[in-house]
Design an enzyme around this catalytic site. Structure first.
Site, short mmCIF file in Angstrom:
data_model
loop_
_atom_site.label_atom_id
_atom_site.label_comp_id
_atom_site.label_asym_id
_atom_site.label_seq_id
_atom_site.Cartn_x
_atom_site.Cartn_y
_atom_site.Cartn_z
N ASN A 127 0.84 -1.20 0.00
CA ASN A 127 0.00 0.00 0.00
C ASN A 127 0.88 1.25 0.00
OD1 ASN A 127 0.39 0.94 2.89
ND2 ASN A 127 -0.30 -1.17 3.20
N ARG A 128 0.23 2.40 -0.06
CA ARG A 128 0.96 3.65 -0.30
C ARG A 128 1.50 4.32 0.95
NH1 ARG A 128 -3.22 7.22 -3.03
NH2 ARG A 128 -1.61 8.79 -2.72
#
Ligand code: CTP
Length: 404
Positions: free
Chosen positions: A210-211
Site C-alpha cells: 500500500n501507499r
C-alpha cells in the site's frame, strides 16, 4: 524563531554537526556555537563562525566583561549538545564548569538536549549509564544513539543520528515551547508505535502493498521521544531515516507486524497503530517466481484474511490501563460520512482513540501535512486542522497522556 546554543563536543561526529547547524540557521533560528577545545581539533572555529554568522568562543576568559556563560545560557530557548561525548556528559552530570560550554549548561533555563556519540563500550559503561540517568532525572533529554558504523571499521550502538533526524527532533522540542519547559511529560512511560505499510508476498519478487510512507508513525515516535517517553517503533517497509532516540524494529508482512506489536505491547503504557496493515494476504506463497503460461491464461490469486492487530491489541491488553490508539483512513460514501465510518470503526475495534483521516488521491499518504479528527471512546472529538504531521502527533500524545 528560537535562540539556540549548539554545544559541540570533542568527537569525530562534530563534522556532521556542521550540517545540523546549517539546517538550524537556514530555518531562521539564531544559533550560538559553543565548542569545547577538543571539538576544535576536529572542526575548526572558522567553520562554526561562518555557518552561524556569529563569533565563536570556548573559554569563559574571553570577553569576560560580557559574562558570556550567564548571558548565553539565560537567553537560550534551547541548548543542544552534539556530539555529546562520554566526558562531556560526565562533566554535566557532576555539574563541573571548566569551560564556556559546561558553564553555559549550568545557567541554561530552557530544555537541554544531549545527542551522544561514542563507541559502544563507552556508551554501555556503567559510568556513562549512570551519568545519562542523572541527566534524564534532572529533565535533560538524552537521545538514544543510532546503531551503525562507528569511527573505525567497527559497528554498534553509539553512532550520532543523521543531522536531518536531530534537526527533526530539535524542531519537535521547540514546537512544544512552554510545554517542553514544563518537563518531558511522557518521561517514565513506554509507548509503542507502528508505522509504514505491510507487504504480502506472492512470490520472491512480487507483493501486495500500500501507499503508506510511514511519515505519520515516525512523527508520532519522534514526538513521544521528544516528550521523554521510551519509544518502540515498529516500522513496516519505511524508507525514512531512523528517528533519533527510539528503538526501531523492522518488519515486512502483517504477520511479522502482529508478532512484533504483541511482543512490544507487553508492559507498554500506550500503543498506537499508525501502520497501514493489509487486510488480506495471498493464501499461498510460491517459492519460485510465478511465470506466464504458454496458453495466455491469467493466474487467479486466492486471498485470506490477516489478523486485525488493532482489534486484537485493544481486546487483549496486558494491563486494562493501557491506552490503545488506532488510525482510520476513510472516504465518505453513500452509506455514511467520513465521521460516521470513523465512529463505527472506533466501536468495532474497541480502542480508546481513533485518528480519522479523510484520504483521497492527493491527501494523507505521501504528503508532509495531515488533517484529522480524533474520536474518543468517551464520545469526545478533537479536530486537528491541516498542519505538519508532528503537530497531529503532539495532539495524539496530549490525548493519550490525559488517559494514562
Ligand atoms: N489495522 C490492524 N490490522 C489490520 C488492519 C488494520 O491493526 N489487519 C489497524 C490499522 O493500523 C489502523 C486501523 O486498524 O489503526 C484501521 O484500519 P483500516 O484499514 O482503516 O480499517 P479496516 O479494519 O481495514 O476497515 P475497512 O478496510 O473495512 O475500512
Amino acid at each position: 524563531m528560537a535562540e539556540i546554543v549548539l554545544g559541540v563536543g570533542g568527537g569525530i561526529a562534530a563534522y556532521k554537526v556542521a550540517d545540523l547547524l546549517r539546517r538550524l540557521t537556514e530555518s531562521g533560528h539564531g544559533v550560538t556555537v559553543v565548542p569545547t577545545r577538543s571539538a576544535l581539533r576536529f572542526v575548526g572555529e572558522p567553520t562554526w563562525a561562518a555557518l552561524s554568522g556569529r563569533p565563536v568562543r570556548t573559554d569563559v576568559f574571553e570577553d569576560v566583561h560580557e559574562v558570556p556563560h550567564v548571558r548565553i545560557g539565560r537567553h537560550a530557548d534551547l541548548v543542544v549538545v552534539a556530539p555529546a561525548t562520554a566526558d562531556l556528559m560526565a562533566k554535566a552530570a557532576a555539574g563541573l564548569a571548566d569551560d564556556l560550554l559546561t558553564s553555559t549548561l549550568l545557567t541554561a533555563r530552557g530544555p537541554v538536549v544531549f545527542v551522544p556519540a561514542m563507541h559502544t563500550e563507552m556508551w554501555e559503561h556503567p559510568a556513562t549509564v549512570a551519568n545519562v540517568e542523572t541527566l534524564r532525572r534532572r529533565g535533560a533529554l538524552v537521545v538514544e544513539p543510532a546503531v551503525g558504523r562507528l569511527t573505525g571499521a567497527d559497528t554498534g550502538k553509539g553512532r550520532l543520528p543523521e543531522p536531518a533526524d536531530i534537526f527533526a527532533y530539535v524542531s519537535d522540542v521547540l514546537t512544544r515551547g512552554a510545554e517542553a519547559d514544563a518537563g518531558p511529560d511522557l518521561a517514565g512511560r513506554h509507548v509503542v508505535v507502528s508505522a509504514g505499510g505491510t507487504r504480502e508476498h506472492l512470490d520472491p519478487v512480487r507483493f501486495l502493498g500500500n501507499r503508506s510512507s510511514g511519515r505519520q508513525g515516525y512523527a508520532l515516535a519522534r514526538a513521544a521521544a521528544a516528550r521523554g517517553a521510551r519509544v518502540t517503533l515498529v516500522a513496516a517497509n519505511v524508507a525514512l531515516p531512523d528517528p533519533a532516540g527510539v528503538d526501531l524494529v523492522r518488519v515486512g508482512s502483517a504477520a511479522q507486524l502482529y508478532d512484533a506489536m504483541v511482543e512490544a505491547a507487553a508492559g507498554a503504557d500506550a500503543v498506537v497503530m499508525a501502520a497501514a496493515v493489509a487486510d488480506f494476504r495471498p493464501a499461498a506463497y510460491a517459492d519460485t517466481k510465478i511465470k506466464k503460461t504458454a496458453d495466455g491464461s491469467s493466474p487467479v490469486i486466492e486471498l485470506e484474511r490477516t489478523t486485525d492487530i488493532l482489534a486484537y491489541l485493544a481486546t487483549h491488553r496486558p494491563d486494562p490501563k493501557q491506552v490503545v490508539v488506532g488510525f482510520a483512513a476513510e472516504t465518505g460514501d453513500a452509506s455514511g460520512s467520513v465521521l460516521d465510518h470513523g465512529r463505527a470503526k472506533l466501536a468495532s475495534k474497541g480502542c480508546d482513540l481513533l485518528v480519522v483521516n479523510e484520504v483521497g488521491a492527493d491527501r494523507g499518504f505521501e504528503s508532509e501535512d495531515n488533517a484529522a479528527v480524533v474520536l474518543g471512546a468517551d464520545g469526545s472529538s478533537v479536530t486537528v486542522e491541516s498542519g505538519p504531521k508532528s503537530a497531529l502527533a503532539h495532539v495524539v500524545w496530549d490525548l493519550v497522556r490525559a488517559r494514562l
